[in-house]
Design a protein around this motif. Sequence first.
Motif, short mmCIF file in Angstrom:
data_model
loop_
_atom_site.label_atom_id
_atom_site.label_comp_id
_atom_site.label_asym_id
_atom_site.label_seq_id
_atom_site.Cartn_x
_atom_site.Cartn_y
_atom_site.Cartn_z
N THR A 1 0.80 -1.22 0.00
CA THR A 1 0.00 0.00 0.00
C THR A 1 0.83 1.27 0.00
O THR A 1 0.29 2.35 -0.22
CB THR A 1 -0.92 0.04 1.24
N GLY A 2 2.10 1.16 0.30
CA GLY A 2 2.94 2.35 0.41
C GLY A 2 2.81 3.04 1.75
O GLY A 2 3.43 4.07 1.99
N ALA A 3 2.00 2.47 2.65
CA ALA A 3 1.80 3.08 3.97
C ALA A 3 2.81 2.53 4.96
O ALA A 3 3.14 1.34 4.96
CB ALA A 3 0.38 2.79 4.46
N PHE A 4 3.29 3.40 5.83
CA PHE A 4 4.19 3.01 6.91
C PHE A 4 3.33 2.87 8.17
O PHE A 4 2.84 3.84 8.71
CB PHE A 4 5.28 4.08 7.10
N ALA A 5 3.10 1.61 8.61
CA ALA A 5 2.17 1.34 9.71
C ALA A 5 2.85 0.55 10.82
O ALA A 5 2.59 -0.64 11.01
CB ALA A 5 0.96 0.58 9.18
N PRO A 6 3.72 1.20 11.61
CA PRO A 6 4.42 0.46 12.67
C PRO A 6 3.51 -0.05 13.78
O PRO A 6 3.73 -1.13 14.31
CB PRO A 6 5.44 1.47 13.20
N VAL A 7 2.46 0.71 14.12
CA VAL A 7 1.55 0.26 15.18
C VAL A 7 0.83 -1.02 14.74
O VAL A 7 0.72 -1.98 15.50
CB VAL A 7 0.53 1.37 15.54
N LEU A 8 0.35 -1.03 13.50
CA LEU A 8 -0.29 -2.23 12.96
C LEU A 8 0.68 -3.40 12.97
O LEU A 8 0.30 -4.51 13.34
CB LEU A 8 -0.79 -1.96 11.53
N ALA A 9 1.92 -3.18 12.59
CA ALA A 9 2.91 -4.25 12.54
C ALA A 9 3.22 -4.79 13.93
O ALA A 9 3.27 -6.01 14.15
CB ALA A 9 4.18 -3.76 11.86
N ILE A 10 3.41 -3.89 14.89
CA ILE A 10 3.78 -4.31 16.25
C ILE A 10 2.67 -5.12 16.90
O ILE A 10 2.91 -6.20 17.45
CB ILE A 10 4.14 -3.07 17.11
N PHE A 11 1.44 -4.63 16.81
CA PHE A 11 0.33 -5.35 17.43
C PHE A 11 -0.19 -6.48 16.55
O PHE A 11 -0.66 -7.50 17.05
CB PHE A 11 -0.81 -4.38 17.79
N GLY A 12 -0.12 -6.31 15.24
CA GLY A 12 -0.59 -7.34 14.31
C GLY A 12 0.26 -8.60 14.34
O GLY A 12 -0.20 -9.68 13.95
N ALA A 13 1.49 -8.48 14.81
CA ALA A 13 2.37 -9.64 14.91
C ALA A 13 1.87 -10.64 15.95
O ALA A 13 2.09 -11.84 15.82
CB ALA A 13 3.79 -9.19 15.24
N ILE A 14 1.17 -10.14 16.96
CA ILE A 14 0.75 -11.02 18.06
C ILE A 14 -0.25 -12.09 17.61
O ILE A 14 -0.01 -13.28 17.81
CB ILE A 14 0.23 -10.18 19.25
N PRO A 15 -1.38 -11.71 16.97
CA PRO A 15 -2.27 -12.80 16.51
C PRO A 15 -1.62 -13.68 15.45
O PRO A 15 -1.89 -14.89 15.40
CB PRO A 15 -3.49 -12.07 15.95
N GLY A 16 -0.75 -13.10 14.63
CA GLY A 16 -0.04 -13.90 13.63
C GLY A 16 0.84 -14.96 14.27
O GLY A 16 0.89 -16.11 13.81
N LEU A 17 1.54 -14.60 15.34
CA LEU A 17 2.40 -15.56 16.04
C LEU A 17 1.57 -16.61 16.78
O LEU A 17 1.93 -17.79 16.78
CB LEU A 17 3.32 -14.84 17.02
N ILE A 18 0.48 -16.19 17.39
CA ILE A 18 -0.37 -17.16 18.09
C ILE A 18 -0.93 -18.17 17.10
O ILE A 18 -0.95 -19.38 17.36
CB ILE A 18 -1.49 -16.44 18.87
N GLU A 19 -1.37 -17.68 15.95
CA GLU A 19 -1.89 -18.58 14.92
C GLU A 19 -0.81 -19.54 14.44
O GLU A 19 -1.06 -20.74 14.25
CB GLU A 19 -2.45 -17.78 13.74
N LEU A 20 0.41 -19.05 14.26
CA LEU A 20 1.51 -19.90 13.83
C LEU A 20 1.83 -20.95 14.89
O LEU A 20 2.09 -22.11 14.56
CB LEU A 20 2.75 -19.05 13.50
N CYS A 21 1.79 -20.57 16.16
CA CYS A 21 2.04 -21.53 17.25
C CYS A 21 0.99 -22.64 17.25
O CYS A 21 1.32 -23.82 17.37
CB CYS A 21 2.06 -20.82 18.60
N ILE A 22 -0.26 -22.26 17.09
CA ILE A 22 -1.33 -23.27 17.03
C ILE A 22 -1.13 -24.17 15.81
O ILE A 22 -1.27 -25.39 15.90
CB ILE A 22 -2.72 -22.60 17.01
N ASN A 23 -0.76 -23.56 14.68
CA ASN A 23 -0.52 -24.34 13.46
C ASN A 23 0.64 -25.32 13.62
O ASN A 23 0.62 -26.42 13.06
CB ASN A 23 -0.28 -23.43 12.26
N ILE A 24 1.67 -24.91 14.36
CA ILE A 24 2.81 -25.82 14.59
C ILE A 24 2.31 -27.10 15.24
O ILE A 24 2.63 -28.20 14.79
CB ILE A 24 3.89 -25.13 15.45
#
Length: 192
Positions: free
Chosen positions: A91-114
């Motif tokens: 998108t060309g947008a710089f979204a550090p807040v989205l990245a910092i907080f968005g990583a948490i559900p992504g990691l939880i989902e990856l842990c469950i998938n493991i």
Amino acid sequence: MGSSYATNPLVFILQVLFEAYILVVLLRFFLQLTRADFYNPLSQFIVKVTSPVLVPLRRFIPSMAGMDIAALVLAWALKALELLLVVLISTGAFAPVLAIFGAIPGLIELCINIFLYAIIIQAILSWVNPGAYNPAAALLYTLTAPVLRPVQRIIPPIGGIDLSPMAAILGLIVLKMLLIPPLRQLVAALAS
């Protein structure tokens, strides 16, 4: 930047590379947590791939209660960087807040998938080559034991058939369905 001919393949390659390394880092965390055999060839591979980054990081982030916190912080930072780069490229947008907080559900989902895929692979290996030693099967058994043992206490084998992997798989899928969407909504609310 918007959508362009090269954006989708670039985002795909970026996600594959980040997700593969994050997966290895999380596997190291879980194998250490479950006290897996680190002389296993697969464990040695995981240690060699992650040590160049984790060893220096451990100087600043110590372990707590037998958990490798440095590995969790590394996985979270890599996932946040991945999300930041994907949003920036897409998108060309710089979204550090989205990245910092968005990583948490992504990691939880990856842990469950493991655990989900480890149980599936372990079940398939038990059908294809039961009783034979395999380094991957030994690691899978150690990794999945904390999830399968409680289920096996509730659902013992019936007629020699162990249904606990199926129950554990269903439980993990339901957990993912109940946990991930509200976390993603919370992240979207925080980022807006």
